[in-house]
Design a protein around this motif. Structure first.
Motif, mmCIF file in Angstrom:
data_model
loop_
_atom_site.group_PDB
_atom_site.id
_atom_site.type_symbol
_atom_site.label_atom_id
_atom_site.label_comp_id
_atom_site.label_asym_id
_atom_site.label_seq_id
_atom_site.Cartn_x
_atom_site.Cartn_y
_atom_site.Cartn_z
ATOM 1 N N THR A 127 0.816 -1.216 0.000
ATOM 2 C CA THR A 127 0.000 0.000 0.000
ATOM 3 C C THR A 127 0.849 1.265 0.000
ATOM 4 O O THR A 127 0.383 2.324 -0.438
ATOM 5 N N PHE A 128 2.087 1.177 0.467
ATOM 6 C CA PHE A 128 2.962 2.357 0.449
ATOM 7 C C PHE A 128 3.319 2.781 -0.976
ATOM 8 O O PHE A 128 3.831 3.881 -1.184
ATOM 9 N N LEU A 129 3.035 1.910 -1.952
ATOM 10 C CA LEU A 129 3.250 2.257 -3.358
ATOM 11 C C LEU A 129 2.019 2.894 -3.996
ATOM 12 O O LEU A 129 2.062 3.302 -5.154
ATOM 13 N N THR A 135 2.297 10.192 -2.434
ATOM 14 C CA THR A 135 2.155 11.642 -2.363
ATOM 15 C C THR A 135 2.683 12.171 -1.037
ATOM 16 O O THR A 135 3.373 13.203 -0.987
ATOM 17 N N CYS A 136 2.389 11.456 0.049
ATOM 18 C CA CYS A 136 2.907 11.860 1.362
ATOM 19 C C CYS A 136 4.428 11.845 1.375
ATOM 20 O O CYS A 136 5.072 12.771 1.913
ATOM 21 N N THR A 188 5.420 -0.158 7.663
ATOM 22 C CA THR A 188 5.991 -0.038 6.324
ATOM 23 C C THR A 188 5.815 1.377 5.790
ATOM 24 O O THR A 188 6.731 1.943 5.178
ATOM 25 N N ALA A 189 4.643 1.962 6.028
ATOM 26 C CA ALA A 189 4.411 3.341 5.601
ATOM 27 C C ALA A 189 5.397 4.289 6.285
ATOM 28 O O ALA A 189 5.985 5.173 5.637
ATOM 29 N N PRO A 274 -3.143 3.747 5.964
ATOM 30 C CA PRO A 274 -2.112 2.940 5.290
ATOM 31 C C PRO A 274 -2.590 1.583 4.808
ATOM 32 O O PRO A 274 -1.845 0.886 4.121
ATOM 33 N N ASN A 275 -3.814 1.202 5.188
ATOM 34 C CA ASN A 275 -4.362 -0.065 4.722
ATOM 35 C C ASN A 275 -4.934 0.050 3.314
ATOM 36 O O ASN A 275 -5.335 -0.949 2.716
#
Length: 371
Positions: A127-129, A135-136, A188-189, A274-275
């Motif tokens: 999800t970090f992709l 953007t964050c 992970t985020a 982040p989910n």
């Protein structure tokens, strides 16, 4: 155009539908799912029919197939490490659902075998992709909140007392507990935005030591099921950059309450859940004004499998993939360190570190991860 990477899927439970939809539609320019396997063959047959997968077979047959280059491991958490090792021994690259493993020793064995055989290992969450967290990352790197100095996360959920999930009891054990189940999304985020963690502390508790299945539609209606892992965890994180962070993760209440915020000298970043892959993004600036930002990157809808697609692209291009084994190993180290701290009352120094994943380029075309 890159040659597609042939994928075999092991584990055809609920999460497999989201992956297979994206692997066979969104990322079909780089992925080709050619086989699926499950301990319950009827599940594999159902998914094969639903998504046009040509081969249904046993795990052993899938691993012996010379055409399959990469295994997507969607089994239960307790089986992740063992399946990953089998895939690597069979000469396959492997991408697994989170958590990477349930202990450090298994995680290290997977990493060591992959390095020995020259194979790639990847792990969710990816999800970090998504457009939201990418953007964050861009806003932080561009200085919109000044120098980050703190971060906080919150995830509150209820027990899976409906009993409708076919493996609901797994959510009451290590791996399905709030820290190892939901924590990977947040950890992970945070690592992708702020870098690796130096040391952690934590406290853990359990309010309810058993859950009674209250839904009359459940075949386990009325049963009392023991809670085997902590369901209320507070984590304190000290990043190598000097940023201090906290995460409260619990499955003791009701509903779903997520929050992730990054605090800087010039502003506060309100990150999306982040989910998920998209969501609302805002910055509270030094003046007090709250400014909302549109996503600068794509992949804002349900895009599970983007990490797998990025790994396949990395395999063909000879670059490092972003949702890689070292990132997953470090995130596991963080979470297990929190549990160790809760058990010992001491700060726990990390045994691992990792590189911040390279951000996705701007201006990518639909379903493309390379410019």
């Amino acid at each position: 155009m890159m040659q597609k990477v042939k994928i075999g899927v092991i584990g055809c439970g609920q999460i497999s539908g989201k992956y297979l939809k994206n692997c066979t539609q969104t990322f079909d320019n780089i992925l080709e799912v050619v086989a699926c396997a499950d301990l319950m063959p009827e599940l594999a047959r159902q998914r094969a029919e639903e998504y046009g997968i040509p081969k249904v077979c046993s795990v052993e047959e899938l691993l012996a197939d010379p055409d399959i280059e990469m295994v997507l491991n969607l089994t239960a958490p307790a089986a992740h490490a063992a399946i990953n090792m089998q895939a690597l021994h069979a000469g396959k690259h492997v991408y697994t659902e989170k958590p990477f493993a349930l202990n450090r020793e298994d995680a290290d064995r997977v990493i060591a075998l992959a390095e020995e055989k020259g194979l790639l290992v990847g792990c969710a969450p990816d999800t970090f992709l998504g457009g939201g967290l990418q953007t964050c990352r861009k806003l932080i790197d561009e200085g919109w909140i000044g120098t980050p100095y703190a971060a906080s996360g919150l995830i509150l959920m209820g027990h899976p007392s409906s009993g409708l999930h076919p493996n609901f009891q797994n959510f009451l054990r290590l791996g399905g507990d709030p820290l190892l189940d939901m924590g990977p999304y947040y950890m992970t985020a945070l690592v992708s935005m702020l870098g690796p963690v130096r040391r952690v502390a934590g406290s853990a508790a359990t309010l309810h030591h058993e859950v009674t299945i209250m839904n009359p539609k459940s075949p386990r209606f009325g049963d009392s099921v023991p809670v085997e892992a902590p369901m209320n965890v507070t984590a304190l994180l000290e990043f190598e950059s000097g940023v201090l962070g906290s995460l409260q993760a619990a499955k003791e209440s009701f509903g779903y309450t997520p929050r992730l915020e990054i605090y800087g000298t010039e502003g506060i970043l309100y990150a999306p859940d982040p989910n998920f892959f998209g969501g609302k993004i805002a910055v509270k600036q030094h003046s007090g004004e709250v400014k909302e930002f549109p996503c600068s990157h794509g992949f804002t809808d349900e895009s599970r499998g983007i990490g797998l697609a990025d790994m396949a692209g990395a395999l063909r291009a000879g670059r490092t993939h972003r949702a890689n084994g070292m990132l997953a190993r470090h995130v596991l180290d963080i979470m297990l360190g929190v549990i160790d701290s809760a058990n010992t009352g001491r700060h726990i120094a990390m045994q691992t570190s990792c590189e911040r994943p390279t951000p996705l380029p701007l201006g990518l075309k639909y379903n493309r991860l390379e410019l």
